[in-house]
Write an enzyme that holds these catalytic residues in place. Structure first.
Site, PDB file in Angstrom:
ATOM      1  N   GLU A   4       0.825  -1.204   0.000  1.00 23.19           N
ATOM      2  CA  GLU A   4       0.000   0.000   0.000  1.00 23.19           C
ATOM      3  C   GLU A   4       0.859   1.254   0.000  1.00 23.19           C
ATOM      4  OE1 GLU A   4      -3.228   2.647   0.156  1.00 23.19           O
ATOM      5  OE2 GLU A   4      -2.976   0.590  -0.590  1.00 23.19           O
TER       6      GLU A   4
ATOM      7  N   HIS B 238       2.576   1.910  -3.353  1.00 21.42           N
ATOM      8  CA  HIS B 238       1.580   2.493  -4.258  1.00 21.42           C
ATOM      9  C   HIS B 238       1.417   3.990  -3.986  1.00 21.42           C
ATOM     10  CE1 HIS B 238      -1.920   3.049  -6.690  1.00 21.42           C
ATOM     11  NE2 HIS B 238      -2.750   3.168  -5.682  1.00 21.42           N
TER      12      HIS B 238
ATOM     13  N   HIS C 144     -12.002   5.605  -8.078  1.00 23.32           N
ATOM     14  CA  HIS C 144     -10.552   5.774  -7.992  1.00 23.32           C
ATOM     15  C   HIS C 144      -9.868   5.116  -9.187  1.00 23.32           C
ATOM     16  CE1 HIS C 144      -6.886   6.832  -6.084  1.00 23.32           C
ATOM     17  NE2 HIS C 144      -6.536   5.612  -5.700  1.00 23.32           N
TER      18      HIS C 144
END
Length: 327
Positions: A72, A75, A134
Protein backbone atom coordinates in the site's frame (compact mmCIF):
# COMPACT_ATOMS: atom_id res chain seq x y z
CA UNK A 1 13.71 18.64 -19.64
CA UNK A 2 11.21 19.55 -22.34
CA UNK A 3 7.55 19.19 -21.58
CA UNK A 4 7.15 16.44 -24.21
CA UNK A 5 9.89 14.37 -22.57
CA UNK A 6 8.38 14.93 -19.14
CA UNK A 7 4.99 13.86 -20.42
CA UNK A 8 6.49 10.62 -21.80
CA UNK A 9 7.97 9.78 -18.40
CA UNK A 10 4.72 10.75 -16.68
CA UNK A 11 2.72 8.46 -18.96
CA UNK A 12 4.97 5.53 -18.05
CA UNK A 13 4.69 6.37 -14.36
CA UNK A 14 0.90 6.60 -14.63
CA UNK A 15 0.77 3.10 -16.10
CA UNK A 16 2.96 1.93 -13.21
CA UNK A 17 0.53 3.51 -10.73
CA UNK A 18 -2.43 1.81 -12.43
CA UNK A 19 -0.67 -1.56 -12.36
CA UNK A 20 0.53 -1.11 -8.78
CA UNK A 21 -2.98 -0.12 -7.73
CA UNK A 22 -4.34 -3.28 -9.35
CA UNK A 23 -1.63 -5.39 -7.72
CA UNK A 24 -2.41 -3.87 -4.32
CA UNK A 25 -6.16 -4.37 -4.74
CA UNK A 26 -5.85 -7.93 -6.04
CA UNK A 27 -3.42 -8.82 -3.24
CA UNK A 28 -6.11 -7.73 -0.74
CA UNK A 29 -3.72 -5.05 0.50
CA UNK A 30 -6.05 -2.09 -0.01
CA UNK A 31 -6.39 -1.77 3.77
CA UNK A 32 -2.78 -2.74 4.46
CA UNK A 33 -2.53 0.67 6.11
CA UNK A 34 -5.67 1.62 8.08
CA UNK A 35 -4.91 5.35 7.96
CA UNK A 36 -3.93 7.92 5.34
CA UNK A 37 -1.55 9.35 4.10
CA UNK A 38 0.81 7.54 6.46
CA UNK A 39 0.78 3.95 7.63
CA UNK A 40 -0.10 3.31 11.27
CA UNK A 41 0.85 6.93 11.92
CA UNK A 42 4.26 6.57 10.23
CA UNK A 43 5.65 7.66 6.88
CA UNK A 44 6.52 4.05 6.04
CA UNK A 45 5.19 0.62 6.88
CA UNK A 46 6.20 -0.52 10.37
CA UNK A 47 8.93 -3.17 10.30
CA UNK A 48 11.06 -3.07 13.45
CA UNK A 49 9.83 -4.50 16.73
CA UNK A 50 9.53 -0.99 18.19
CA UNK A 51 7.53 0.27 15.20
CA UNK A 52 5.27 -2.79 15.24
CA UNK A 53 4.63 -2.35 18.95
CA UNK A 54 3.85 1.36 18.51
CA UNK A 55 1.54 0.64 15.58
CA UNK A 56 -0.30 -2.11 17.46
CA UNK A 57 -0.86 0.17 20.44
CA UNK A 58 -2.17 2.92 18.17
CA UNK A 59 -4.43 0.57 16.19
CA UNK A 60 -5.26 -2.31 18.56
CA UNK A 61 -8.23 -3.43 16.44
CA UNK A 62 -6.02 -4.17 13.41
CA UNK A 63 -3.79 -7.12 12.62
CA UNK A 64 -0.59 -5.71 11.18
CA UNK A 65 0.54 -7.42 7.98
CA UNK A 66 3.83 -5.82 7.04
CA UNK A 67 3.93 -7.13 3.47
CA UNK A 68 0.49 -5.72 2.69
CA UNK A 69 1.35 -2.45 4.41
CA UNK A 70 4.44 -2.07 2.22
CA UNK A 71 2.41 -2.76 -0.93
CA UNK A 72 0.00 0.00 0.00
CA UNK A 73 2.78 2.46 0.87
CA UNK A 74 4.75 1.76 -2.31
CA UNK A 75 1.58 2.49 -4.26
CA UNK A 76 1.23 5.78 -2.37
CA UNK A 77 4.88 6.72 -2.93
CA UNK A 78 4.58 6.19 -6.69
CA UNK A 79 1.27 8.08 -6.78
CA UNK A 80 2.89 10.92 -4.84
CA UNK A 81 5.75 11.09 -7.36
CA UNK A 82 3.16 11.18 -10.14
CA UNK A 83 1.44 14.10 -8.44
CA UNK A 84 4.71 16.05 -8.34
CA UNK A 85 5.32 15.38 -12.01
CA UNK A 86 1.84 16.57 -12.92
CA UNK A 87 2.54 19.74 -10.93
CA UNK A 88 5.77 20.24 -12.89
CA UNK A 89 3.87 19.75 -16.15
CA UNK A 90 1.32 22.35 -15.07
CA UNK A 91 4.02 24.91 -14.23
CA UNK A 92 5.85 24.30 -17.51
CA UNK A 93 2.61 24.55 -19.48
CA UNK A 94 1.66 27.84 -17.85
CA UNK A 95 5.10 29.28 -18.56
CA UNK A 96 5.45 28.04 -22.12
CA UNK A 97 4.05 30.34 -24.79
CA UNK A 98 1.51 28.62 -26.98
CA UNK A 99 1.22 25.53 -24.77
CA UNK A 100 -2.26 24.33 -23.74
CA UNK A 101 -3.36 25.86 -20.44
CA UNK A 102 -6.83 24.53 -19.64
CA UNK A 103 -6.01 20.84 -20.11
CA UNK A 104 -3.02 20.76 -17.69
CA UNK A 105 -5.11 22.70 -15.16
CA UNK A 106 -7.86 20.09 -15.45
CA UNK A 107 -5.30 17.26 -15.12
CA UNK A 108 -3.89 18.88 -11.98
CA UNK A 109 -7.40 19.17 -10.52
CA UNK A 110 -8.07 15.54 -11.41
CA UNK A 111 -4.99 14.29 -9.60
CA UNK A 112 -6.00 16.24 -6.48
CA UNK A 113 -9.41 14.54 -6.67
CA UNK A 114 -7.61 11.22 -7.18
CA UNK A 115 -5.70 11.79 -3.96
CA UNK A 116 -8.99 12.43 -2.16
CA UNK A 117 -10.44 9.22 -3.62
CA UNK A 118 -7.34 7.37 -2.44
CA UNK A 119 -7.95 8.67 1.06
CA UNK A 120 -11.65 7.79 0.95
CA UNK A 121 -10.80 4.31 -0.31
CA UNK A 122 -9.05 3.74 3.01
CA UNK A 123 -11.31 5.73 5.34
CA UNK A 124 -14.48 4.24 3.82
CA UNK A 125 -12.99 0.74 4.04
CA UNK A 126 -12.95 -0.13 0.33
CA UNK A 127 -16.50 0.98 -0.42
CA UNK A 128 -17.00 -0.33 -3.99
CA UNK A 129 -18.27 2.92 -5.54
CA UNK A 130 -15.21 4.78 -4.20
CA UNK A 131 -12.80 2.06 -5.35
CA UNK A 132 -14.32 2.07 -8.83
CA UNK A 133 -14.19 5.87 -9.09
CA UNK A 134 -10.55 5.77 -7.99
CA UNK A 135 -9.82 3.25 -10.75
CA UNK A 136 -11.66 5.34 -13.36
CA UNK A 137 -9.78 8.44 -12.24
CA UNK A 138 -6.49 6.68 -12.93
CA UNK A 139 -7.61 5.70 -16.43
CA UNK A 140 -8.91 9.22 -17.11
CA UNK A 141 -5.58 10.68 -15.99
CA UNK A 142 -3.72 8.31 -18.31
CA UNK A 143 -5.88 9.28 -21.29
CA UNK A 144 -5.70 13.02 -20.62
CA UNK A 145 -1.92 12.94 -20.27
CA UNK A 146 -1.66 11.30 -23.68
CA UNK A 147 -4.00 13.93 -25.11
CA UNK A 148 -1.80 16.68 -23.63
CA UNK A 149 1.28 15.01 -25.11
CA UNK A 150 -0.36 14.86 -28.54
CA UNK A 151 -1.32 18.52 -28.31
CA UNK A 152 2.32 19.38 -27.57
CA UNK A 153 3.56 17.18 -30.41
CA UNK A 154 2.00 18.24 -33.72
CA UNK A 155 0.36 15.35 -35.52
CA UNK A 156 -0.56 15.71 -39.14
CA UNK A 157 -2.19 13.06 -41.28
CA UNK A 158 -1.31 13.62 -44.98
CA UNK A 159 -4.40 14.88 -46.76
CA UNK A 160 -6.36 14.54 -43.53
CA UNK A 161 -7.13 10.95 -44.65
CA UNK A 162 -10.66 11.89 -45.72
CA UNK A 163 -11.79 8.26 -46.27
CA UNK A 164 -10.93 7.38 -42.67
CA UNK A 165 -12.50 10.48 -41.15
CA UNK A 166 -15.99 9.10 -41.79
CA UNK A 167 -15.27 6.56 -39.03
CA UNK A 168 -14.88 9.30 -36.42
CA UNK A 169 -18.32 8.62 -34.92
CA UNK A 170 -17.57 4.90 -34.65
CA UNK A 171 -14.21 5.63 -33.02
CA UNK A 172 -15.86 7.93 -30.49
CA UNK A 173 -18.52 5.30 -29.75
CA UNK A 174 -15.75 2.76 -29.20
CA UNK A 175 -14.22 4.96 -26.50
CA UNK A 176 -17.61 5.21 -24.80
CA UNK A 177 -18.15 1.45 -24.91
CA UNK A 178 -14.62 0.76 -23.65
CA UNK A 179 -15.05 3.18 -20.74
CA UNK A 180 -18.29 1.43 -19.75
CA UNK A 181 -16.49 -1.91 -19.91
CA UNK A 182 -13.64 -0.58 -17.76
CA UNK A 183 -16.24 0.62 -15.25
CA UNK A 184 -17.80 -2.86 -15.26
CA UNK A 185 -14.37 -4.34 -14.69
CA UNK A 186 -13.76 -1.98 -11.79
CA UNK A 187 -17.17 -2.81 -10.33
CA UNK A 188 -16.44 -6.53 -10.72
CA UNK A 189 -13.12 -6.20 -8.94
CA UNK A 190 -14.30 -3.89 -6.15
CA UNK A 191 -17.19 -6.26 -5.36
CA UNK A 192 -14.93 -9.34 -5.47
CA UNK A 193 -17.01 -10.84 -8.28
CA UNK A 194 -14.15 -11.90 -10.56
CA UNK A 195 -14.60 -15.58 -9.65
CA UNK A 196 -18.40 -15.57 -9.40
CA UNK A 197 -18.48 -17.51 -12.68
CA UNK A 198 -15.82 -20.09 -13.38
CA UNK A 199 -17.06 -21.61 -16.65
CA UNK A 200 -17.26 -20.37 -20.23
CA UNK A 201 -18.71 -18.75 -22.25
CA UNK A 202 -21.05 -17.00 -19.78
CA UNK A 203 -21.64 -18.71 -16.43
CA UNK A 204 -22.37 -22.11 -14.95
CA UNK A 205 -25.81 -23.36 -13.93
CA UNK A 206 -29.13 -21.64 -14.48
CA UNK A 207 -27.59 -18.19 -14.30
CA UNK A 208 -30.41 -16.43 -16.19
CA UNK A 209 -32.92 -17.06 -13.38
CA UNK A 210 -30.46 -15.87 -10.75
CA UNK A 211 -29.81 -12.44 -12.24
CA UNK A 212 -30.31 -9.62 -9.72
CA UNK A 213 -29.52 -6.28 -11.35
CA UNK A 214 -31.00 -4.06 -8.62
CA UNK A 215 -28.68 -5.48 -5.97
CA UNK A 216 -25.73 -5.88 -8.32
CA UNK A 217 -25.55 -2.27 -9.49
CA UNK A 218 -26.82 -0.29 -6.54
CA UNK A 219 -24.08 2.14 -5.41
CA UNK A 220 -25.47 1.92 -1.89
CA UNK A 221 -24.78 -1.37 -0.15
CA UNK A 222 -25.61 -0.44 3.42
CA UNK A 223 -23.23 0.42 6.24
CA UNK A 224 -20.52 -2.10 7.07
CA UNK A 225 -17.40 -2.02 9.20
CA UNK A 226 -15.48 -2.97 6.06
CA UNK A 227 -16.27 -3.81 2.44
CA UNK A 228 -13.13 -5.91 2.09
CA UNK A 229 -13.89 -9.24 0.36
CA UNK A 230 -17.33 -7.89 -0.64
CA UNK A 231 -20.73 -7.69 1.01
CA UNK A 232 -23.03 -8.78 -1.85
CA UNK A 233 -24.60 -12.22 -2.09
CA UNK A 234 -23.77 -14.69 -4.85
CA UNK A 235 -26.60 -13.73 -7.20
CA UNK A 236 -25.55 -10.07 -7.20
CA UNK A 237 -21.88 -10.92 -7.76
CA UNK A 238 -22.79 -13.36 -10.51
CA UNK A 239 -24.90 -10.67 -12.20
CA UNK A 240 -21.97 -8.25 -12.14
CA UNK A 241 -19.67 -10.89 -13.61
CA UNK A 242 -22.13 -11.81 -16.36
CA UNK A 243 -22.61 -8.14 -17.27
CA UNK A 244 -18.83 -7.75 -17.53
CA UNK A 245 -18.58 -10.76 -19.84
CA UNK A 246 -21.40 -9.59 -22.10
CA UNK A 247 -19.82 -6.15 -22.13
CA UNK A 248 -16.54 -7.75 -23.19
CA UNK A 249 -18.25 -9.38 -26.17
CA UNK A 250 -19.84 -6.09 -27.29
CA UNK A 251 -16.59 -4.17 -26.77
CA UNK A 252 -14.55 -6.73 -28.69
CA UNK A 253 -16.92 -6.64 -31.67
CA UNK A 254 -16.96 -2.84 -31.84
CA UNK A 255 -13.21 -2.38 -31.46
CA UNK A 256 -12.40 -5.04 -34.04
CA UNK A 257 -14.95 -3.49 -36.41
CA UNK A 258 -13.21 -0.11 -36.08
CA UNK A 259 -9.81 -1.71 -36.58
CA UNK A 260 -11.00 -3.57 -39.69
CA UNK A 261 -12.44 -0.43 -41.25
CA UNK A 262 -9.27 1.56 -40.62
CA UNK A 263 -6.98 -1.18 -41.93
CA UNK A 264 -9.00 -1.54 -45.13
CA UNK A 265 -10.03 2.08 -45.76
CA UNK A 266 -7.43 4.40 -44.23
CA UNK A 267 -4.79 5.83 -46.55
CA UNK A 268 -2.48 6.89 -43.73
CA UNK A 269 0.05 4.38 -42.41
CA UNK A 270 -0.30 6.11 -39.01
CA UNK A 271 -3.94 5.10 -38.74
CA UNK A 272 -3.40 1.65 -40.21
CA UNK A 273 -0.61 0.92 -37.74
CA UNK A 274 -2.78 2.16 -34.89
CA UNK A 275 -5.56 -0.14 -36.11
CA UNK A 276 -3.21 -3.13 -36.12
CA UNK A 277 -2.08 -2.22 -32.61
CA UNK A 278 -5.72 -2.01 -31.53
CA UNK A 279 -6.38 -5.46 -32.99
CA UNK A 280 -3.39 -6.95 -31.19
CA UNK A 281 -4.39 -5.42 -27.87
CA UNK A 282 -7.99 -6.62 -28.20
CA UNK A 283 -6.86 -10.19 -28.90
CA UNK A 284 -4.44 -10.11 -25.95
CA UNK A 285 -7.09 -8.62 -23.67
CA UNK A 286 -9.61 -11.32 -24.56
CA UNK A 287 -6.96 -14.00 -23.98
CA UNK A 288 -6.11 -12.50 -20.58
CA UNK A 289 -9.79 -12.35 -19.64
CA UNK A 290 -10.31 -16.01 -20.54
CA UNK A 291 -7.13 -16.94 -18.66
CA UNK A 292 -8.42 -15.19 -15.55
CA UNK A 293 -11.47 -17.46 -15.60
CA UNK A 294 -9.74 -20.71 -16.53
CA UNK A 295 -6.78 -20.23 -14.15
CA UNK A 296 -8.88 -18.71 -11.34
CA UNK A 297 -7.50 -15.17 -11.33
CA UNK A 298 -3.71 -15.55 -11.09
CA UNK A 299 -2.23 -12.29 -9.85
CA UNK A 300 0.11 -11.61 -12.78
CA UNK A 301 -2.57 -12.18 -15.41
CA UNK A 302 -5.14 -10.13 -13.49
CA UNK A 303 -2.75 -7.17 -13.24
CA UNK A 304 -1.89 -7.51 -16.93
CA UNK A 305 -5.62 -7.42 -17.72
CA UNK A 306 -5.81 -4.00 -16.04
CA UNK A 307 -2.77 -2.78 -17.96
CA UNK A 308 -4.29 -4.08 -21.20
CA UNK A 309 -7.44 -2.04 -20.64
CA UNK A 310 -5.33 1.08 -20.05
CA UNK A 311 -3.35 0.54 -23.27
CA UNK A 312 -6.57 -0.06 -25.22
CA UNK A 313 -7.90 3.26 -23.97
CA UNK A 314 -4.71 5.07 -24.99
CA UNK A 315 -4.84 3.53 -28.45
CA UNK A 316 -8.42 4.68 -28.94
CA UNK A 317 -7.59 8.17 -27.69
CA UNK A 318 -4.80 8.34 -30.27
CA UNK A 319 -7.05 7.08 -33.07
CA UNK A 320 -9.78 9.58 -32.22
CA UNK A 321 -7.27 12.42 -32.05
CA UNK A 322 -5.74 11.43 -35.38
CA UNK A 323 -9.14 11.17 -37.06
CA UNK A 324 -10.23 14.59 -35.84
CA UNK A 325 -7.00 16.37 -36.78
CA UNK A 326 -6.92 18.24 -40.06
CA UNK A 327 -4.08 17.99 -42.53
Amino acid sequence: MEIKSLLKVTLILTLCVIMMGAYTRLSDAGLGCPDWPGCYGMIKAPTTNHELSTAQNAFPQHTIETDKAWLEMIHRYIAGALGLMVLAILIMSLRKTGAPKKLPLFIAALIVFQAALGMWTVTMKLMPIVVMLHLMGGFALFALLLLLYLRNKPLRIPGGDTPARKFSALALACIGVLLLQIMLGGWTSSNYAALACTSLPICEGNWVDNLNFSAAFSPFQGEHQTYEYGVLDYSARMTIHVAHRIGAIVTTIMLLLLAFKLVTKAHSSVLRNAAWLLTTLVVLQVALGISNVVLHLPLGIAVSHNAGAALLLLTLVFINYALLRKA
